[in-house]
Design a protein around this motif. Sequence first.
Motif, PDB file in Angstrom:
ATOM      1  N   CYS A  13       0.842  -1.194   0.000  1.00 38.70           N
ATOM      2  CA  CYS A  13       0.000   0.000   0.000  1.00 38.70           C
ATOM      3  C   CYS A  13       0.878   1.246   0.000  1.00 38.70           C
ATOM      4  O   CYS A  13       2.082   1.179   0.251  1.00 38.70           O
ATOM      5  CB  CYS A  13      -0.923  -0.003   1.218  1.00 38.70           C
ATOM      6  SG  CYS A  13      -0.051  -0.003   2.780  1.00 38.70           S
ATOM      7  N   ASP A  14       0.244   2.374  -0.283  1.00 35.56           N
ATOM      8  CA  ASP A  14       0.977   3.644  -0.231  1.00 35.56           C
ATOM      9  C   ASP A  14       1.206   4.046   1.219  1.00 35.56           C
ATOM     10  O   ASP A  14       2.296   4.438   1.599  1.00 35.56           O
ATOM     11  CB  ASP A  14       0.183   4.746  -0.947  1.00 35.56           C
ATOM     12  CG  ASP A  14       0.087   4.503  -2.441  1.00 35.56           C
ATOM     13  OD1 ASP A  14       1.070   3.977  -3.006  1.00 35.56           O
ATOM     14  OD2 ASP A  14      -0.963   4.808  -3.023  1.00 35.56           O
ATOM     15  N   VAL A  15       0.123   3.957   2.009  1.00 35.19           N
ATOM     16  CA  VAL A  15       0.205   4.422   3.394  1.00 35.19           C
ATOM     17  C   VAL A  15      -0.475   3.418   4.319  1.00 35.19           C
ATOM     18  O   VAL A  15      -1.590   2.970   4.051  1.00 35.19           O
ATOM     19  CB  VAL A  15      -0.478   5.808   3.549  1.00 35.19           C
ATOM     20  CG1 VAL A  15      -0.483   6.231   5.016  1.00 35.19           C
ATOM     21  CG2 VAL A  15       0.237   6.863   2.706  1.00 35.19           C
ATOM     22  N   LEU A  16       0.236   3.054   5.381  1.00 41.05           N
ATOM     23  CA  LEU A  16      -0.372   2.237   6.427  1.00 41.05           C
ATOM     24  C   LEU A  16      -0.504   3.096   7.675  1.00 41.05           C
ATOM     25  O   LEU A  16       0.477   3.714   8.110  1.00 41.05           O
ATOM     26  CB  LEU A  16       0.501   1.019   6.741  1.00 41.05           C
ATOM     27  CG  LEU A  16       0.033   0.184   7.932  1.00 41.05           C
ATOM     28  CD1 LEU A  16      -1.239  -0.584   7.595  1.00 41.05           C
ATOM     29  CD2 LEU A  16       1.110  -0.783   8.398  1.00 41.05           C
ATOM     30  N   VAL A  17      -1.712   3.166   8.214  1.00 36.52           N
ATOM     31  CA  VAL A  17      -1.931   3.907   9.451  1.00 36.52           C
ATOM     32  C   VAL A  17      -2.166   2.884  10.561  1.00 36.52           C
ATOM     33  O   VAL A  17      -3.047   2.034  10.451  1.00 36.52           O
ATOM     34  CB  VAL A  17      -3.151   4.850   9.341  1.00 36.52           C
ATOM     35  CG1 VAL A  17      -3.309   5.658  10.628  1.00 36.52           C
ATOM     36  CG2 VAL A  17      -3.013   5.775   8.136  1.00 36.52           C
ATOM     37  N   VAL A  18      -1.353   2.957  11.613  1.00 39.74           N
ATOM     38  CA  VAL A  18      -1.461   2.004  12.709  1.00 39.74           C
ATOM     39  C   VAL A  18      -2.130   2.687  13.887  1.00 39.74           C
ATOM     40  O   VAL A  18      -1.537   3.557  14.527  1.00 39.74           O
ATOM     41  CB  VAL A  18      -0.077   1.478  13.130  1.00 39.74           C
ATOM     42  CG1 VAL A  18      -0.220   0.421  14.209  1.00 39.74           C
ATOM     43  CG2 VAL A  18       0.676   0.930  11.930  1.00 39.74           C
ATOM     44  N   GLY A  19      -3.367   2.344  14.169  1.00 45.26           N
ATOM     45  CA  GLY A  19      -4.080   2.920  15.297  1.00 45.26           C
ATOM     46  C   GLY A  19      -5.256   3.749  14.828  1.00 45.26           C
ATOM     47  O   GLY A  19      -5.107   4.633  13.971  1.00 45.26           O
ATOM     48  N   GLY A  20      -6.420   3.459  15.392  1.00 38.98           N
ATOM     49  CA  GLY A  20      -7.646   4.125  14.946  1.00 38.98           C
ATOM     50  C   GLY A  20      -8.187   5.111  15.955  1.00 38.98           C
ATOM     51  O   GLY A  20      -9.391   5.332  16.040  1.00 38.98           O
ATOM     52  N   GLY A  21      -7.308   5.718  16.744  1.00 35.38           N
ATOM     53  CA  GLY A  21      -7.722   6.799  17.626  1.00 35.38           C
ATOM     54  C   GLY A  21      -7.855   8.083  16.822  1.00 35.38           C
ATOM     55  O   GLY A  21      -7.796   8.064  15.584  1.00 35.38           O
TER      56      GLY A  21
END
Lengths: 1003, 91
Positions: free
Chosen positions: A170-178
């Motif tokens: 993927c282009d961007v991985l975001v870790v954490g859904g806060g």
Amino acid sequence: MSRNLRINKNNFIDQTTRISFKFNGQKLFGYKGDTLASALLANNIHLVGRSFKYHRPRGIMTCGSEEPNGIVQIGNDPSLTDPNVRATEIELYEGLDASSQNCWPSVNFDIGGINNFLSPLLPAGFYYKTFMWPASFWEKYEYFIRHSAGLGKAPTKSDPDIYDHQYSHCDVLVVGGGISGIISAKLSAEKGLDTILIDDKSFLGGSTIYQENECYKINSVNSNKWLSNEIESLKNYPNLLIKNRTSLAAFHGYNYLLARENLTDHLSINERKGKIRQRLWKIRAKKVIIASGSIERPLIFSNNDRPGIILSSSIKKYIDYYGVKTGENISLFTNNDSAYETAISLNKSGVKVNVIVDIRKNSESKIVKEVLDLGLKVLWESTVIETQGYKRIKSFEVMKLSDDGNNVVGNKSKYNADCLGISGGWTPMVHLFTQSGGKLKFRNDDNVFIPDQDKTPSNQISVGSCNGEFKLDEIVTKTIENLKSFLDLSKTCYDEMKINCPDEKSKRNIWLLPSDKPIGKTKPFLDFQNDSTAKDVKLALREGFKSIEHVKRYTTTGMGTDQGKLSNMHALGIIADTTGTNMGKLGTTTFRPPYTPLTFGAIVGRNVGEFFDHTRKTAIHNWHVKNNAEFENVGQWKRPWYFPKNGENMYQAVQRESKAARDSAGILDASTLGKIDIQGTDASEFLNRVYTNAWSKLEIGKCRYGLMLNEDGMVYDDGVTTRLGENHYIMTTTTGGAANVLSKLEDYLQTEWPELDVYLTTVTDQYSTISICGPNSKNIIAKIVPSLDLSDSNFPHMSFKNTKISNVNCRLMRISFTGEHSYEINIQSNYAEDLWIKCMEAGKEFNLTPYGTETMHLLRAEKGFIITGQDTDGTLTPSDLQMDWIIGKKKFDFIGKRSLYRSDTIREDRKQLVGLLTDDPKEVLEEGAQLVENINTKPVEMLGHVTSSYFSPNLNKSIALAVVKSGKKLKGKKLIVPMENKNINVTITDTVFYDKENKRLNA
Amino acid sequence: MFIINCPYCGERDQTEFSCGGEAHIERPKQPTELSDDQWAEYLFMRKNIKGVQFERWNHAHGCRKWFNMVRDTSNDKIQAVYKMGEKPPVK
Ligand SMILES: [Zn+2]
């Protein structure tokens, strides 16, 4: 005991769906949306386990992955039971059956609890100090320790669940859904980037989503409402993949990350059938945004581990999110403002907070004022010095702190409580950042380690509270600001945000809170799971441990399944205070993956059973199966081991096969031998360099045995190579060595001798090899290839003919690994089974007997032929093997030549290959058995060992090959093979036992 | 787990490659002329440094070509990849 502590208002828990579950056999109820922990607390159950060393009663302490105490065994099915599951993470499902672990016989009555009263005798390093000496005592302690210590029970049967692996780019991985993760995911998706957002919970929004507090507003609405709208808006981005219940396990270099997705652990057992349980995502992200948040710190004071003592923010989540009161007489103990949010939440839900103990002199922030306005009692500049209650906190004692915070002053006051919330500030979750190679810096202001901007690996960023931003306005504005440059954005949907939040100004931190008692009389727990106290850390320092890594191992602080998420900072703080070091200089211990434990199932995925490793089968495999072959694994190959007939055991089958091969004829599937096609104008020169013997003069149509060494002079591989044409050879290698030999030859060709015109191609799978040996082999081949003149003059030993069998091209070689008159037919693999059957039919009148690897080994041992890898082990030179004849002494060079006259390789007392005969011809030696000369002089000198051993039916006696120190000189010498219950007398002999004159080759 | 830019195939996952140890150690042209010590130097002695290291790599599960790579072993940053026989593009 069972009381319902559920309040009625709630947005997150579905109170219409009741779920029944069991805890320690007791049937209880919770609701859809609960975790096991919230359901237990709603049933007023705090005590869930016993601590590791002292077996102290322990209760649920947190609401997340940092939970040190609330660790349970799920289920009791021997193949499905799951140990060490955090009650705070597992979602409640119908039929969930959980039980306490680390207690014996039960959580309420635990024999190991006696350790608690012995605790003055169980200081840090106790296990090392006591049980290691004298060594013989260990056996006595072991039973007791194994029985009473340790965590859950591993399943005893294999895991029937399905696990999966999936690669993702993927282009961007975001870790954490806060809140910062949501903002990041939206900005990334809005720019059109292929984005993945993962969060370990079943819901998005972190702690903001239940922050229903007028003090926190974004664009004039409460922060929880604002965030909830933002989460809703994420649905509009087809380029954004959201993965809930997905926990990041590891962050490796080059943005390679592993995440475990839980797919069925929240479903009832019936709903799980046929579904994949967990999926391990292997993500390669161009950019990574870490928004892993922060966790609250406990406070360290005497007996701070009693059930009912809970992190203050967790009390808030239990009431605001799950609608569960963690007690009915709650007090709070804090060093910062966040406990005041908890007080407001509790108050709103009708739970009056008895008293707030605050170590600070005061705080004037808006949120504290609101609490004071509610009329709640705050004890400033005070500390809890002691708590009471065994299985649940009953009361606590408070005293005033001295100005410097080192002592307590004045009088004690005692407060009753069934729950005490504690808050020692916040720790950014920097685990993933450091796993990826990032370096931390220490912020003295509020005692936190945060990512060092200058020492961050490229293409990643930490945002929000894991980056040390704790205030709502800071979190939002800084996240946006940092992402603008990280993702190269100009205008965003988040420009011009208006944020209101309280400002915390007053800070005070004391790592180890003082008591009115000397430290020796207190029990201030640091690591709740591993039962190490502040005392233990101080003891380790007194005993001379200085490095934080050593203190950690000696005291076991931070070494539990929670990896010290709660305890590490305080351990560091106490070490820094005690030794007068700055915490920033002290550094942290290493954070290693996985962030939370992974199941073995998730790690192996589908690579189980027959998919664990590749299985290679020859083209004739089906015939072997039909004819009852027993198989042996040779590398990845399945090779027929022996072909038992009429209920024969292996010994009987091998004796019959071996005899038949020498008396008449035997047939072997030799297809697994490596075959390398060598072509090019320098092919002969190439063979000269890689084999020890000379190749230039080998005629076309002739075969030669070759020995290949490593550059260190040790035998590496062997096999027969045939010259098919002027510039064309076919090399055979051992079965196990095929791939490595090809790689090694390619290496030399590409890197050392690029000037040679040589091309190597593996043809192991393309050609199958059938070997027929024995005095009648010639008669059988004559039936199969009637047109070929098989006379010794036309087709001598070690030669080759191109021929046709039923119009199919074959290569026929007259070579022998058994010492018998023998042929090898190489044929395209798709014709191999047909040819094999044809041979069997032609050989019927000659009792042509199929044999496997065991008989092959026996027959070659009778002739003293080595098997590399069995008789050699990478420490033997050709001379050690009595194969000096194969060294081309006149050759200028070959791989390993120079090593053959190093001072070490010319030693005469090296281990050398010899033959062995047992004095009792019926006694068969064990391979690997040691050889000694004198059993009585201690220590007994080991002279060597047996490498191959068989009972030879053709010689009617036991034969063996062995390597023995100075063996070449010892012919005729008597040695002893000492076994468990007897000594076997043997005599060293020549390595060739059968047909020493090689008459049978041309028989 | 790095991504390696194979000079023949382009960027591929590290799992496709195998490392062959220190680069630019040439096999002596006339081994027989060497003393035991000189031969041992070639045969056994490798640097294994923390920092910038010149290494041999093989695209084992790809084109099977050997090539050289300059890697900082302290942070796994790959500074250069170049074909066998070529001069290292960095110092
Ligand atoms: Zn390649």
